[in-house]
Design a protein around this motif. Structure first.
Motif, PDB file in Angstrom:
ATOM      1  N   ASP A   4      29.823  42.044  46.590  1.00 40.17           N
ATOM      2  CA  ASP A   4      29.976  40.989  45.594  1.00 40.17           C
ATOM      3  C   ASP A   4      28.748  40.808  44.705  1.00 40.17           C
ATOM      4  OD1 ASP A   4      32.585  40.261  46.245  1.00 40.17           O
ATOM      5  OD2 ASP A   4      31.879  39.033  47.909  1.00 40.17           O
ATOM      6  N   ARG A   7      29.087  41.110  40.919  1.00 37.53           N
ATOM      7  CA  ARG A   7      29.944  40.144  40.266  1.00 37.53           C
ATOM      8  C   ARG A   7      29.281  38.791  40.059  1.00 37.53           C
ATOM      9  NH1 ARG A   7      35.263  39.970  43.615  1.00 37.53           N
ATOM     10  NH2 ARG A   7      34.455  37.881  43.508  1.00 37.53           N
ATOM     11  N   SER A  11      30.774  35.348  37.928  1.00 36.48           N
ATOM     12  CA  SER A  11      31.581  34.512  38.814  1.00 36.48           C
ATOM     13  C   SER A  11      32.382  33.515  38.011  1.00 36.48           C
ATOM     14  CB  SER A  11      30.685  33.759  39.792  1.00 36.48           C
ATOM     15  OG  SER A  11      29.999  34.673  40.609  1.00 36.48           O
ATOM     16  N   GLU A 127      30.752  27.245  47.551  1.00 37.10           N
ATOM     17  CA  GLU A 127      32.043  27.906  47.443  1.00 37.10           C
ATOM     18  C   GLU A 127      32.497  27.869  45.993  1.00 37.10           C
ATOM     19  OE1 GLU A 127      36.088  26.518  49.088  1.00 37.10           O
ATOM     20  OE2 GLU A 127      35.167  27.730  50.669  1.00 37.10           O
ATOM     21  N   ASP A 131      38.535  32.970  43.712  1.00 40.51           N
ATOM     22  CA  ASP A 131      38.696  33.827  44.875  1.00 40.51           C
ATOM     23  C   ASP A 131      38.006  33.268  46.123  1.00 40.51           C
ATOM     24  OD1 ASP A 131      36.051  34.218  44.234  1.00 40.51           O
ATOM     25  OD2 ASP A 131      36.239  36.351  43.835  1.00 40.51           O
ATOM     26  N   ARG A 132      37.477  32.086  46.031  1.00 38.71           N
ATOM     27  CA  ARG A 132      36.798  31.408  47.142  1.00 38.71           C
ATOM     28  C   ARG A 132      35.601  32.194  47.689  1.00 38.71           C
ATOM     29  NH1 ARG A 132      37.720  26.578  46.008  1.00 38.71           N
ATOM     30  NH2 ARG A 132      39.778  25.800  46.384  1.00 38.71           N
ATOM     31  N   MET A 133      34.935  32.918  46.826  1.00 37.70           N
ATOM     32  CA  MET A 133      33.719  33.605  47.232  1.00 37.70           C
ATOM     33  C   MET A 133      32.649  32.560  47.553  1.00 37.70           C
ATOM     34  SD  MET A 133      31.456  36.383  45.144  1.00 37.70           S
ATOM     35  CE  MET A 133      30.370  35.283  44.252  1.00 37.70           C
ATOM     36  N   ARG A 134      31.889  32.814  48.579  1.00 34.09           N
ATOM     37  CA  ARG A 134      30.782  31.926  48.938  1.00 34.09           C
ATOM     38  C   ARG A 134      29.460  32.586  48.565  1.00 34.09           C
ATOM     39  NH1 ARG A 134      33.140  29.858  54.595  1.00 34.09           N
ATOM     40  NH2 ARG A 134      34.431  28.221  53.704  1.00 34.09           N
ATOM     41  N   SER A 168      27.480  36.410  53.078  1.00 34.34           N
ATOM     42  CA  SER A 168      27.655  36.117  51.658  1.00 34.34           C
ATOM     43  C   SER A 168      26.539  36.734  50.833  1.00 34.34           C
ATOM     44  CB  SER A 168      27.643  34.608  51.426  1.00 34.34           C
ATOM     45  OG  SER A 168      28.669  33.984  52.147  1.00 34.34           O
TER      46      SER A 168
END
Length: 172
Positions: A4, A7, A11, A127, A131-134, A168
């Motif tokens: 990640d 990205r 975000s 959060e 996509d709920r990426m942390r 993460s």
């Protein structure tokens, strides 16, 4: 390398609900060195339209005053977590670190930190919507003018431990 990481600059932070024509912005993380409580709040108000996450060092807010500060920040659209300042030899508040996120984002503090990190290191998972990426966010307040002394090495070691335990992407 974490998948990640590439990205992070892209975000998705979307105002209100992600519907047709929604505007997507980059994630903006702002860091600041605090001061008096009223100055902190003025700073929060001035960045409300430009930042998504705030990292503050040297807020010097005693635990007995933190609830009042958190309530003021919440009314301004922020939710955050505070690490209490340490007490100097003269009995004053020193250091203290905080992380706050816009109310539209999720935020939760990490596990308890070691004693060397008191008032000098704070970490939260933020959060992101969609996509709920942390994202692991860390903020540090090092001792100035002493190089990598015992305290500063302890803070960095604790930060490294948190990063290593996290699954993460992170930013400090």
């Amino acid at each position: 390398s974490r998948p990640d990481e590439a990205r992070l600059g892209q975000s998705p932070i979307v105002g209100n609900e992600a519907g047709p024509g929604a505007q997507v912005e980059d994630l903006v993380i702002t860091t600041f060195n605090g001061g008096h409580q009223s100055e902190l709040y003025k700073y929060v108000q001035s960045t409300s339209n430009t930042s998504h996450v705030l990292c503050g060092q040297e807020h010097r807010v005693f635990p007995c005053d933190q609830l009042e500060q958190e309530q003021r920040w919440h009314k301004a659209g922020w939710k955050g977590t505070w690490s209490a300042p340490y007490i100097t030899k003269k009995g004053a508040a020193g250091g203290g670190v905080l992380i706050a996120a816009k109310s539209s984002l999720g935020i939760r503090p990490t596990a308890a930190l070691g004693p060397d990190s008191l008032g000098r290191l704070h970490a939260c998972e933020v959060e992101l919507p969609g996509d709920r990426m942390r994202l692991l966010v860390l903020t540090v307040y090092m001792e100035v003018g002493v190089g990598l002394n015992h305290t500063n090495l302890g803070v960095l070691a604790e930060a490294g431990r948190l990063i290593q335990q996290s699954r993460s992407p992170w930013v400090m």
